[in-house]
Design a protein around this motif. Sequence first.
Motif, short mmCIF file in Angstrom:
data_model
loop_
_atom_site.label_atom_id
_atom_site.label_comp_id
_atom_site.label_asym_id
_atom_site.label_seq_id
_atom_site.Cartn_x
_atom_site.Cartn_y
_atom_site.Cartn_z
N ALA A 53 -1.11 4.23 -1.31
CA ALA A 53 -2.54 4.24 -0.98
C ALA A 53 -2.99 5.60 -0.44
O ALA A 53 -4.09 6.05 -0.76
CB ALA A 53 -2.84 3.15 0.04
N GLU A 54 -2.17 6.26 0.35
CA GLU A 54 -2.56 7.53 0.95
C GLU A 54 -1.95 8.69 0.16
O GLU A 54 -0.84 8.60 -0.35
CB GLU A 54 -2.10 7.61 2.40
CG GLU A 54 -2.77 6.57 3.30
CD GLU A 54 -2.42 6.76 4.76
OE1 GLU A 54 -1.88 7.83 5.10
OE2 GLU A 54 -2.67 5.83 5.55
N ASP B 60 0.82 -1.22 0.00
CA ASP B 60 0.00 0.00 0.00
C ASP B 60 0.85 1.26 0.00
O ASP B 60 0.50 2.28 0.63
CB ASP B 60 -0.94 0.02 1.21
CG ASP B 60 -2.29 -0.58 0.90
OD1 ASP B 60 -2.53 -0.92 -0.29
OD2 ASP B 60 -3.12 -0.72 1.81
#
Length: 347
Positions: free
Chosen positions: A48-49, A45
């Motif tokens: 992801a942000e 991830d």
Amino acid sequence: MRAGAAEDISGSALPVVARLSVRSVPVAVVMGIVLVMGAALRLYDLGAESYWLDEVIMLRAAGGDIGSILASARPPVYVLLTHFWIGFFGTSEASTRLLPAIFGVLSILLTYRIGHDLFGKRVGLMAALLVSLSAFQIYYSQETRYYSLFVLCALLSYYVMLRALTTARPLYFGLYAVAGILMFYSHSYAVFVLAAQNLYFALSWKRSRPLLLPWTLCQVVMALAILPALGTPVDKVVSGEAAVMKWIPDPPLWQPFLDVMGYIVPIYSSSKVALIVVLFLGVVALGVVVLLRGSREWWTDARQTALDLRRRVAGDGDKLLLLGSWLVCPILIPLLMSKVFGPMYLS
């Protein structure tokens, strides 16, 4: 723990696993598994942000020309590396965060190497495993900031320092000076790491005295290289013209205990409540062990463990002194400076 520690307590499951992992499987295979786990956790991830404010500031600085980066970026090494990195791989979240993730994986390798050189391959593997699974290390290996690079440079500095002190070769002393300068220009807190190294050198004077001249030359070279960048901020702080970091709260004296506990457990938001809970569970666990083992048998085991520990400390005192100064100086010096000049210690 020394290589023979597993045999001393062979009734425990952990030493059995450690013994099997080292004796039945090649070290390269075990280390490969540790690296794959560490890399997977750092790559998971990754994009992801969205970027947060500090990452945006870092990318804006890296997007400038080399002259402006060298003139204004503090510290400049990570910004320069990011400048060239985004030129090849772009500015998406995943691509820019891949660079610190790589630094994080390389830190696992260097941790193994230092642990191996100090205490043997078993300790090196255990140390590398702890770093690869550390939530703290994973978190900062997924941020477009200089922290994972600073960790890598600090490990590199210690690795070549150990090589220099054990071989006395001029090459390693030269590499040590270069690594120290690189570490400082990766993060200014390198001065506390260098303080730890000099404290160790002073406390191990009987062993280190023959190397005083090359060691001193290295310190002079590093001082000349970092003073131009360190002088102005220090002058402003000492004179009171500038606050150290206005957004950092004044740390209580017990904060390092909470932080060490939070790093080990791990709990990001370390607090007094969490510390009390952990201590309570520790007391309960000790009580259960005493009840199951029997008080007399447990006391005999505890005395034997203390004697074993004293023998190992006597045998590895110099190495433990190095690790102790490495742990204490970068924590206590900023804490004390926070009380004198203004807050600069942050968990």
